[in-house]
Design a protein around this motif. Structure first.
Motif, PDB file in Angstrom:
ATOM      1  N   THR A 106      32.820  49.084  40.135  1.00  0.00           N
ATOM      2  CA  THR A 106      32.704  50.154  41.128  1.00  0.00           C
ATOM      3  C   THR A 106      31.258  50.228  41.567  1.00  0.00           C
ATOM      4  O   THR A 106      30.340  49.995  40.772  1.00  0.00           O
ATOM      5  CB  THR A 106      33.169  51.513  40.554  1.00  0.00           C
ATOM      6  N   THR A 107      31.051  50.541  42.852  1.00  0.00           N
ATOM      7  CA  THR A 107      29.684  50.748  43.347  1.00  0.00           C
ATOM      8  C   THR A 107      29.448  52.228  43.636  1.00  0.00           C
ATOM      9  O   THR A 107      28.365  52.625  44.033  1.00  0.00           O
ATOM     10  CB  THR A 107      29.434  49.938  44.647  1.00  0.00           C
ATOM     11  N   ASP A 108      30.502  53.058  43.432  1.00  0.00           N
ATOM     12  CA  ASP A 108      30.388  54.482  43.755  1.00  0.00           C
ATOM     13  C   ASP A 108      30.708  55.361  42.549  1.00  0.00           C
ATOM     14  O   ASP A 108      31.291  56.430  42.674  1.00  0.00           O
ATOM     15  CB  ASP A 108      31.289  54.828  44.950  1.00  0.00           C
ATOM     16  N   GLY A 109      30.307  54.881  41.366  1.00  0.00           N
ATOM     17  CA  GLY A 109      30.450  55.707  40.165  1.00  0.00           C
ATOM     18  C   GLY A 109      31.879  55.961  39.741  1.00  0.00           C
ATOM     19  O   GLY A 109      32.154  56.970  39.092  1.00  0.00           O
ATOM     20  N   GLY A 110      32.791  55.080  40.127  1.00  0.00           N
ATOM     21  CA  GLY A 110      34.155  55.196  39.616  1.00  0.00           C
ATOM     22  C   GLY A 110      35.154  55.804  40.583  1.00  0.00           C
ATOM     23  O   GLY A 110      36.311  56.010  40.238  1.00  0.00           O
ATOM     24  N   VAL A 111      34.718  56.079  41.821  1.00  0.00           N
ATOM     25  CA  VAL A 111      35.675  56.602  42.818  1.00  0.00           C
ATOM     26  C   VAL A 111      36.626  55.478  43.222  1.00  0.00           C
ATOM     27  O   VAL A 111      37.843  55.652  43.243  1.00  0.00           O
ATOM     28  CB  VAL A 111      34.928  57.184  44.049  1.00  0.00           C
ATOM     29  N   SER A 112      36.052  54.327  43.531  1.00  0.00           N
ATOM     30  CA  SER A 112      36.911  53.189  43.894  1.00  0.00           C
ATOM     31  C   SER A 112      36.483  51.957  43.086  1.00  0.00           C
ATOM     32  O   SER A 112      35.299  51.790  42.770  1.00  0.00           O
ATOM     33  CB  SER A 112      36.777  52.894  45.392  1.00  0.00           C
ATOM     34  N   TRP A 113      37.456  51.130  42.742  1.00  0.00           N
ATOM     35  CA  TRP A 113      37.202  49.950  41.917  1.00  0.00           C
ATOM     36  C   TRP A 113      37.709  48.714  42.623  1.00  0.00           C
ATOM     37  O   TRP A 113      38.708  48.767  43.344  1.00  0.00           O
ATOM     38  CB  TRP A 113      37.940  50.061  40.567  1.00  0.00           C
ATOM     39  N   GLN A 114      37.027  47.601  42.419  1.00  0.00           N
ATOM     40  CA  GLN A 114      37.567  46.328  42.899  1.00  0.00           C
ATOM     41  C   GLN A 114      37.430  45.275  41.800  1.00  0.00           C
ATOM     42  O   GLN A 114      36.486  45.313  41.022  1.00  0.00           O
ATOM     43  CB  GLN A 114      36.888  45.866  44.183  1.00  0.00           C
ATOM     44  N   PRO A 115      38.395  44.348  41.765  1.00  0.00           N
ATOM     45  CA  PRO A 115      38.320  43.336  40.704  1.00  0.00           C
ATOM     46  C   PRO A 115      37.176  42.359  40.947  1.00  0.00           C
ATOM     47  O   PRO A 115      36.951  41.924  42.068  1.00  0.00           O
ATOM     48  CB  PRO A 115      39.672  42.623  40.783  1.00  0.00           C
ATOM     49  N   ALA A 116      36.427  42.055  39.894  1.00  0.00           N
ATOM     50  CA  ALA A 116      35.378  41.032  39.983  1.00  0.00           C
ATOM     51  C   ALA A 116      36.028  39.668  39.765  1.00  0.00           C
ATOM     52  O   ALA A 116      37.181  39.574  39.358  1.00  0.00           O
ATOM     53  CB  ALA A 116      34.312  41.291  38.930  1.00  0.00           C
ATOM     54  N   ARG A 117      35.284  38.618  40.054  1.00  0.00           N
ATOM     55  CA  ARG A 117      35.754  37.255  39.823  1.00  0.00           C
ATOM     56  C   ARG A 117      35.407  36.872  38.390  1.00  0.00           C
ATOM     57  O   ARG A 117      34.259  37.034  37.967  1.00  0.00           O
ATOM     58  CB  ARG A 117      34.972  36.346  40.772  1.00  0.00           C
ATOM     59  N   ILE A 118      36.381  36.399  37.631  1.00  0.00           N
ATOM     60  CA  ILE A 118      36.073  35.830  36.313  1.00  0.00           C
ATOM     61  C   ILE A 118      35.603  34.402  36.580  1.00  0.00           C
ATOM     62  O   ILE A 118      36.353  33.599  37.131  1.00  0.00           O
ATOM     63  CB  ILE A 118      37.319  35.811  35.397  1.00  0.00           C
ATOM     64  N   THR A 119      34.368  34.095  36.214  1.00  0.00           N
ATOM     65  CA  THR A 119      33.789  32.790  36.546  1.00  0.00           C
ATOM     66  C   THR A 119      33.847  31.894  35.315  1.00  0.00           C
ATOM     67  O   THR A 119      33.325  32.255  34.268  1.00  0.00           O
ATOM     68  CB  THR A 119      32.334  32.973  37.017  1.00  0.00           C
ATOM     69  N   GLY A 120      34.487  30.756  35.457  1.00  0.00           N
ATOM     70  CA  GLY A 120      34.664  29.879  34.293  1.00  0.00           C
ATOM     71  C   GLY A 120      35.818  30.373  33.439  1.00  0.00           C
ATOM     72  O   GLY A 120      36.629  31.189  33.873  1.00  0.00           O
ATOM     73  N   ASP A 121      35.846  29.905  32.209  1.00  0.00           N
ATOM     74  CA  ASP A 121      36.968  30.246  31.321  1.00  0.00           C
ATOM     75  C   ASP A 121      36.794  31.638  30.733  1.00  0.00           C
ATOM     76  O   ASP A 121      35.688  32.028  30.392  1.00  0.00           O
ATOM     77  CB  ASP A 121      37.011  29.295  30.115  1.00  0.00           C
ATOM     78  N   ALA A 122      37.910  32.322  30.561  1.00  0.00           N
ATOM     79  CA  ALA A 122      37.902  33.551  29.764  1.00  0.00           C
ATOM     80  C   ALA A 122      38.432  33.151  28.395  1.00  0.00           C
ATOM     81  O   ALA A 122      39.632  33.073  28.168  1.00  0.00           O
ATOM     82  CB  ALA A 122      38.783  34.613  30.405  1.00  0.00           C
ATOM     83  N   LYS A 123      37.522  32.832  27.480  1.00  0.00           N
ATOM     84  CA  LYS A 123      37.926  32.393  26.140  1.00  0.00           C
ATOM     85  C   LYS A 123      38.170  33.597  25.252  1.00  0.00           C
ATOM     86  O   LYS A 123      37.484  34.611  25.373  1.00  0.00           O
ATOM     87  CB  LYS A 123      36.825  31.548  25.503  1.00  0.00           C
ATOM     88  N   SER A 124      39.100  33.447  24.326  1.00  0.00           N
ATOM     89  CA  SER A 124      39.422  34.519  23.396  1.00  0.00           C
ATOM     90  C   SER A 124      38.215  34.844  22.512  1.00  0.00           C
ATOM     91  O   SER A 124      37.568  33.943  21.969  1.00  0.00           O
ATOM     92  CB  SER A 124      40.610  34.075  22.537  1.00  0.00           C
ATOM     93  N   LYS A 125      37.909  36.129  22.378  1.00  0.00           N
ATOM     94  CA  LYS A 125      36.856  36.603  21.478  1.00  0.00           C
ATOM     95  C   LYS A 125      35.496  35.949  21.780  1.00  0.00           C
ATOM     96  O   LYS A 125      34.711  35.661  20.876  1.00  0.00           O
ATOM     97  CB  LYS A 125      37.234  36.362  20.009  1.00  0.00           C
ATOM     98  N   ALA A 126      35.267  35.694  23.072  1.00  0.00           N
ATOM     99  CA  ALA A 126      33.997  35.087  23.492  1.00  0.00           C
ATOM    100  C   ALA A 126      33.492  35.816  24.737  1.00  0.00           C
ATOM    101  O   ALA A 126      34.272  36.477  25.430  1.00  0.00           O
ATOM    102  CB  ALA A 126      34.195  33.609  23.802  1.00  0.00           C
ATOM    103  N   LEU A 127      32.200  35.699  25.006  1.00  0.00           N
ATOM    104  CA  LEU A 127      31.677  36.319  26.219  1.00  0.00           C
ATOM    105  C   LEU A 127      32.301  35.658  27.436  1.00  0.00           C
ATOM    106  O   LEU A 127      32.494  34.439  27.480  1.00  0.00           O
ATOM    107  CB  LEU A 127      30.147  36.200  26.296  1.00  0.00           C
ATOM    108  N   THR A 128      32.588  36.494  28.425  1.00  0.00           N
ATOM    109  CA  THR A 128      33.205  36.058  29.674  1.00  0.00           C
ATOM    110  C   THR A 128      32.307  36.517  30.813  1.00  0.00           C
ATOM    111  O   THR A 128      31.854  37.662  30.819  1.00  0.00           O
ATOM    112  CB  THR A 128      34.615  36.689  29.795  1.00  0.00           C
ATOM    113  N   ARG A 129      32.016  35.616  31.733  1.00  0.00           N
ATOM    114  CA  ARG A 129      31.106  35.937  32.840  1.00  0.00           C
ATOM    115  C   ARG A 129      31.913  36.401  34.055  1.00  0.00           C
ATOM    116  O   ARG A 129      32.945  35.816  34.365  1.00  0.00           O
ATOM    117  CB  ARG A 129      30.305  34.677  33.181  1.00  0.00           C
ATOM    118  N   PHE A 130      31.454  37.458  34.702  1.00  0.00           N
ATOM    119  CA  PHE A 130      32.093  37.865  35.965  1.00  0.00           C
ATOM    120  C   PHE A 130      31.039  38.009  37.060  1.00  0.00           C
ATOM    121  O   PHE A 130      29.851  38.235  36.775  1.00  0.00           O
ATOM    122  CB  PHE A 130      32.899  39.165  35.800  1.00  0.00           C
TER     123      PHE A 130
END
Ligand SMILES: Nc1nc2c(c(=O)[nH]1)N[C@H]1C(S)=C(S)[C@@H](COP(=O)(O)O)O[C@H]1N2
Ligand SMILES: [Mo]
Length: 423
Positions: free
Chosen positions: A336-360
């Motif tokens: 959110t860019t407005d403190g939680g009034v509206s939300w948009q999904p970010a892009r998950i970049t690369g793999d979303a591995k289990s129990k590992a850091l995931t970049r968005f």
């Protein structure tokens, strides 16, 4: 924008197509740049007219001097002595998901010890058929496995429970690192010793004076716990437990015993200092939550953030951050860019591995107005990262552990960023 990578160009094109005003501004900026002769383009530079360093100038390389600000930092008032202290990973300045060992946060209860491979011993005893002692060479002859996992100290973000607002995600969320480990499944070593049917827990201790002993249920020990000796392709660094540490994916950092000395099999937990007076969560009613091992889903925007303000003015803005869950994969990250009034999904970049850091990443066209930036992680179990107030309502203010609340960055019109909370 300081680079002209193909991605940036593509994105500019996209923005021009969708927002005429922003597009015009970008075109004007590019024209101005092209009209002024740039000596970095028009003149031969010294580095192009002489030799660079020879190949053996740095047999083991360090980052170039221009990156010397990308270092671990500590908060002096936080702990009394540097041998029982903690520092923080510069997550505001890193990209991708792997934390280089050289800037991965450290937490020692009695200092980092120097242990050679030849002096290294690992004992397995307690409720086993055959107590065993392994040398480092012995460990190297067991079948190996690999995993990428985040290690988060249970106290990460702990200062924020009571509202202390440190200026930088390095300080608020930097008790975390993420490495690719190679080692031996603990299960194989336990099988070698033969766990007796009465054995229900293992107790892991380190060679250091603190010993940092922790009880781990046998079920987890036989599942994905690793006796690791490589991190990010090379030997563990001294400060991360050279030559051998325990990797306990998804569970609080304190259980990842460094300089691993002994695994004892018990029929019950030991109730050591590290799992009673420490690493339990004192609630408002005076009761403590115990065995809070799993690190729940969390995320933080790493840039822009207080140590990574916006310097380029309005126009295309890359928002990026990290998300992780001790319960598995990150399914989605909303921004959110407005403190939680509206939300948009970010892009998950690369793999979303289990129990590992995931970049968005989320690419926006910033109009130069103030933003209240937040990210919210959702993991594969459907768990949604809560607000700090929602956590406080349930857990009170007595604890410093397991704060996975949503972090807010107030981006001002001049691009400076401040750590705030929105009600
Ligand atoms: N032997 C030993 N293991 C230890 C510790 C310690 O002081 N001694 N600190 C623990 C804590 S509280 C954390 S958060 C992690 C930190 O690991 P790192 O120093 O690699 O970041 O190691 C854990 N394992
Ligand atoms: Mo920790």
């Amino acid at each position: 924008m300081t680079d002209d990578t193909p991605n940036a160009t593509t994105r500019r094109g996209f923005l021009r197509g969708t927002a005429a005003v922003a597009g015009a501004g970008l075109a004007a900026a590019s024209a101005a740049r092209a009209a002024t002769p740039d000596p970095l383009i028009t003149e031969v530079q010294s580095y192009a007219s002489g030799f660079g360093d020879p190949v053996d100038a740095a047999p083991y390389g360090m980052p170039i001097e221009f990156e010397k600000h990308v270092v671990r930092r500590n908060v002096e008032w936080l702990t009394e002595s540097p041998v029982s202290s903690i520092n923080f990973t510069p997550i505001h300045a890193l990209e991708g998901t792997i934390t280089p060992q050289g800037c991965a946060f450290e937490r020692h209860h009695s200092g980092a010890i120097e242990m050679s491979k030849s002096d290294y011993r690992l004992m397995i005893n307690g409720l086993v058929d055959q107590p065993l002692v392994f040398t480092f060479e012995d460990l190297l002859r067991f079948p190996r496995t690999m995993t990428t996992a985040f290690l988060e100290c249970a106290a990460n973000g702990g200062m924020e429970w009571g509202g202390a607002q440190l200026e930088g995600c390095q300080f608020t969320q930097g008790m975390i690192h993420n490495m690719e480990y190679t080692g031996v499944p603990l299960r194989l070593l336990l099988e070698e010793a033969g766990v007796q049917t009465a054995g229900k827990w293992v107790y892991a201790e380190g060679h250091d004076a603190s010993s940092n002993g922790r009880s781990i249920p046998l079920e987890k020990a036989l599942d994905d716990v690793m006796v690791a000796f490589f991190a990010n392709g090379e030997a563990l660094r001294k400060e991360h437990g050279y030559p051998v540490r325990l990797v306990v994916p998804g569970w609080e950092g304190n259980m990842w015993v460094k300089w691993l000395r002994r695994i004892s099999v018990y029929d019950q937990p030991v109730d050591s200092r590290e799992e009673t007076s420490k690493y339990t969560d004192l609630m408002s009613d005076g009761q403590a939550r115990k065995w809070t091992w799993i690190m729940d889903a969390k995320s933080v925007i790493t840039s822009p953030s207080p140590q990574a303000p916006i310097r380029h003015g309005k126009g295309p803005l890359v928002i990026t951050g990290l998300a992780w869950s001790g319960n598995g994969r990150i399914e989605r990250v909303d921004v959110t860019t407005d403190g939680g009034v509206s939300w948009q999904p970010a892009r998950i970049t690369g793999d979303a591995k289990s129990k590992a850091l995931t970049r968005f990443h989320l690419d926006i066209d910033w109009d130069g107005s103030e933003l209240m930036l937040q990210s919210r992680a959702v993991d594969e179990t459907g768990y949604v990262q809560p607000t700090k107030d929602a956590l406080r309502a349930v857990r009170g203010l007595n604890t410093v552990y397991h704060n996975n609340g949503i972090q807010t960055w107030w981006v001002k019109a001049d691009g400076e960023v401040e750590n705030v909370e929105v009600a």
